[in-house]
Scaffold this motif. Sequence first.
Motif, PDB file in Angstrom:
ATOM      1  N   TYR A 163      24.736  14.863  -6.120  1.00 19.80           N
ATOM      2  CA  TYR A 163      25.121  13.486  -6.416  1.00 19.80           C
ATOM      3  C   TYR A 163      26.619  13.412  -6.687  1.00 19.80           C
ATOM      4  O   TYR A 163      27.179  14.275  -7.378  1.00 19.80           O
ATOM      5  N   GLY A 202      19.864  14.990   8.123  1.00 22.81           N
ATOM      6  CA  GLY A 202      19.807  14.795   6.690  1.00 22.81           C
ATOM      7  C   GLY A 202      18.389  15.005   6.175  1.00 22.81           C
ATOM      8  O   GLY A 202      17.435  15.032   6.949  1.00 22.81           O
ATOM      9  N   TYR A 228      25.140   4.676  -2.869  1.00 27.23           N
ATOM     10  CA  TYR A 228      25.176   6.022  -3.441  1.00 27.23           C
ATOM     11  C   TYR A 228      25.912   6.937  -2.462  1.00 27.23           C
ATOM     12  O   TYR A 228      25.823   6.784  -1.259  1.00 27.23           O
ATOM     13  N   TYR A 240      26.979  12.042   2.526  1.00 31.05           N
ATOM     14  CA  TYR A 240      25.987  11.025   2.868  1.00 31.05           C
ATOM     15  C   TYR A 240      26.225   9.753   2.055  1.00 31.05           C
ATOM     16  O   TYR A 240      26.371   9.805   0.837  1.00 31.05           O
ATOM     17  N   PHE A 266      18.789   9.473   4.099  1.00 29.82           N
ATOM     18  CA  PHE A 266      20.061  10.176   4.181  1.00 29.82           C
ATOM     19  C   PHE A 266      20.820   9.974   5.488  1.00 29.82           C
ATOM     20  O   PHE A 266      22.029  10.051   5.503  1.00 29.82           O
ATOM     21  N   GLY A 267      20.227   9.733   6.571  1.00 33.76           N
ATOM     22  CA  GLY A 267      20.958   9.706   7.832  1.00 33.76           C
ATOM     23  C   GLY A 267      21.548  11.067   8.148  1.00 33.76           C
ATOM     24  O   GLY A 267      21.074  12.093   7.645  1.00 33.76           O
ATOM     25  N   THR A 268      22.611  11.088   8.969  1.00 27.72           N
ATOM     26  CA  THR A 268      23.217  12.362   9.364  1.00 27.72           C
ATOM     27  C   THR A 268      24.552  12.609   8.684  1.00 27.72           C
ATOM     28  O   THR A 268      25.098  13.694   8.773  1.00 27.72           O
ATOM     29  N   GLN A 275      18.925  10.910  -8.083  1.00 30.87           N
ATOM     30  CA  GLN A 275      18.053  12.065  -7.946  1.00 30.87           C
ATOM     31  C   GLN A 275      18.898  13.332  -7.956  1.00 30.87           C
ATOM     32  O   GLN A 275      19.961  13.384  -7.344  1.00 30.87           O
ATOM     33  N   GLN A 331      12.499   6.775  -2.446  1.00 30.59           N
ATOM     34  CA  GLN A 331      13.174   7.762  -1.624  1.00 30.59           C
ATOM     35  C   GLN A 331      14.586   7.329  -1.259  1.00 30.59           C
ATOM     36  O   GLN A 331      14.941   6.157  -1.326  1.00 30.59           O
ATOM     37  N   PHE A 332      15.403   8.307  -0.896  1.00 33.07           N
ATOM     38  CA  PHE A 332      16.712   8.067  -0.310  1.00 33.07           C
ATOM     39  C   PHE A 332      16.619   8.301   1.205  1.00 33.07           C
ATOM     40  O   PHE A 332      16.003   9.255   1.643  1.00 33.07           O
ATOM     41  N   LEU A 358      13.256  20.638   0.254  1.00 35.26           N
ATOM     42  CA  LEU A 358      14.056  20.305  -0.922  1.00 35.26           C
ATOM     43  C   LEU A 358      13.216  19.544  -1.936  1.00 35.26           C
ATOM     44  O   LEU A 358      12.405  18.695  -1.572  1.00 35.26           O
ATOM     45  N   PHE A 398      12.353  12.207   3.550  1.00 37.15           N
ATOM     46  CA  PHE A 398      11.395  12.082   2.462  1.00 37.15           C
ATOM     47  C   PHE A 398       9.997  12.505   2.901  1.00 37.15           C
ATOM     48  O   PHE A 398       9.534  12.149   3.977  1.00 37.15           O
ATOM     49  N   TYR A 456      26.232  11.149  -1.792  1.00 34.36           N
ATOM     50  CA  TYR A 456      25.849  12.531  -2.052  1.00 34.36           C
ATOM     51  C   TYR A 456      26.633  13.413  -1.087  1.00 34.36           C
ATOM     52  O   TYR A 456      27.089  12.955  -0.054  1.00 34.36           O
ATOM     53  N   MET A 490      14.242  23.435   5.847  1.00 35.50           N
ATOM     54  CA  MET A 490      14.547  23.573   4.427  1.00 35.50           C
ATOM     55  C   MET A 490      13.705  22.545   3.687  1.00 35.50           C
ATOM     56  O   MET A 490      13.700  21.364   4.055  1.00 35.50           O
ATOM     57  N   GLN A 537      26.516  17.597   0.636  1.00 38.79           N
ATOM     58  CA  GLN A 537      25.725  18.801   0.791  1.00 38.79           C
ATOM     59  C   GLN A 537      26.610  19.889   1.374  1.00 38.79           C
ATOM     60  O   GLN A 537      27.053  19.777   2.526  1.00 38.79           O
ATOM     61  N   PHE A 595      18.929  17.328  -6.975  1.00 38.79           N
ATOM     62  CA  PHE A 595      18.250  18.194  -6.021  1.00 38.79           C
ATOM     63  C   PHE A 595      18.314  19.658  -6.432  1.00 38.79           C
ATOM     64  O   PHE A 595      19.295  20.117  -7.032  1.00 38.79           O
ATOM     65  N   GLY A 596      17.264  20.378  -6.056  1.00 39.12           N
ATOM     66  CA  GLY A 596      17.263  21.820  -6.185  1.00 39.12           C
ATOM     67  C   GLY A 596      17.937  22.469  -4.994  1.00 39.12           C
ATOM     68  O   GLY A 596      18.373  21.787  -4.059  1.00 39.12           O
ATOM     69  N   PRO A 597      18.006  23.815  -4.986  1.00 44.54           N
ATOM     70  CA  PRO A 597      18.694  24.530  -3.913  1.00 44.54           C
ATOM     71  C   PRO A 597      17.897  24.617  -2.617  1.00 44.54           C
ATOM     72  O   PRO A 597      18.442  24.952  -1.578  1.00 44.54           O
ATOM     73  N   TYR A 656      11.464  16.627  -0.054  1.00 48.45           N
ATOM     74  CA  TYR A 656      12.113  16.261   1.197  1.00 48.45           C
ATOM     75  C   TYR A 656      12.078  17.474   2.129  1.00 48.45           C
ATOM     76  O   TYR A 656      11.980  18.617   1.684  1.00 48.45           O
ATOM     77  N   SER A 682      23.875  25.042   3.225  1.00 48.91           N
ATOM     78  CA  SER A 682      22.746  25.801   2.690  1.00 48.91           C
ATOM     79  C   SER A 682      22.461  25.527   1.212  1.00 48.91           C
ATOM     80  O   SER A 682      21.760  26.309   0.571  1.00 48.91           O
ATOM     81  N   GLN A 683      22.988  24.449   0.674  1.00 52.04           N
ATOM     82  CA  GLN A 683      22.664  24.064  -0.698  1.00 52.04           C
ATOM     83  C   GLN A 683      21.958  22.714  -0.698  1.00 52.04           C
ATOM     84  O   GLN A 683      21.953  22.001   0.304  1.00 52.04           O
ATOM     85  N   GLY A 684      21.359  22.345  -1.823  1.00 52.49           N
ATOM     86  CA  GLY A 684      20.764  21.020  -1.960  1.00 52.49           C
ATOM     87  C   GLY A 684      21.832  19.953  -2.103  1.00 52.49           C
ATOM     88  O   GLY A 684      22.950  20.234  -2.522  1.00 52.49           O
ATOM     89  N   PRO A 685      21.514  18.717  -1.748  1.00 50.51           N
ATOM     90  CA  PRO A 685      22.479  17.627  -1.912  1.00 50.51           C
ATOM     91  C   PRO A 685      22.911  17.477  -3.363  1.00 50.51           C
ATOM     92  O   PRO A 685      22.120  17.681  -4.286  1.00 50.51           O
ATOM     93  N   HIS A 724      27.835   6.338  -7.575  1.00 47.65           N
ATOM     94  CA  HIS A 724      27.172   5.160  -7.028  1.00 47.65           C
ATOM     95  C   HIS A 724      27.818   3.904  -7.597  1.00 47.65           C
ATOM     96  O   HIS A 724      28.507   3.954  -8.634  1.00 47.65           O
TER      97      HIS A 724
END
Lengths: 110, 115
Positions: free
Chosen positions: A46, B42, A34, A87, A100-102, B104, A97-98, B91, B45, A36, B89, A38, B106-108, B35, A41-44, A49
């Motif tokens: 998609y 990153g 997958y 990511y 994410f790493g860095t 999945q 769960q995912f 999430l 979870f 993703y 943050m 980011q 995600f929200g803000p 999360y 300041s926002q959510g990841p 995949h």
Amino acid sequence: DAKTTQPTSMDCAEGRAANLPCNHSTISGNEYVYWYRQIHSQGPQYIIHGLKNNETNEMASLIITEDRKSSTLILPHATLRDTAVYYCIVRVAGGNQFYFGTGTSLTVIP
Amino acid sequence: DTGVSQDPRHKITKRGQNVTFRCDPISEHNRLYWYRQTLGQGPEFLTYFQNEAQLEKSRLLSDRFSAERPKGSFSTLEIQRTEQGDSAMYLCASSLEGTGPYEQYFGPGTRLTVT
């Protein structure tokens, strides 16, 4: 779930293709790759995949090597709005769960 | 808007206070995830629900954290006796369980600052 390795940061000229690599040498046969991203300041968000075949959608293309040990996300014509952290995640279908790493911080340069 | 929403977007609180965050998932999604993300890292979870059942909790979710999803729709995440290390943050994400490799959404996020 298998671990992934990505470069910490990359630059790309606006209008050029951005190629973001990911190593996942311990991926197992039932794990998907997958991507993703980011934006600050926002959510990841998609992106795409795939399992073993190359995939393309309106955002990007995903190229997975034949041995599945690495993949590349391609943004065909990068714009300034593509500046984000990208990511690469591997996970079994139906997993929870995912991890994410860095990620890779991509900067698109005008 | 049919995306995942979170409220509030920002919260500043003093150490020791309790805070509660809300997440409204995409309406037909039966899975909901929480999360936490700290600066430069990153998302990590915390926990997830399938309908109203909380099925998995990370060891990051200390006893001061509790999450609920009472009717299988929206969810709340409460942090009691906040500490400065809780600044992050938070999430929320949702997904539709299926047999395929679902993604999945995600929200803000809710940014918490503990002073």
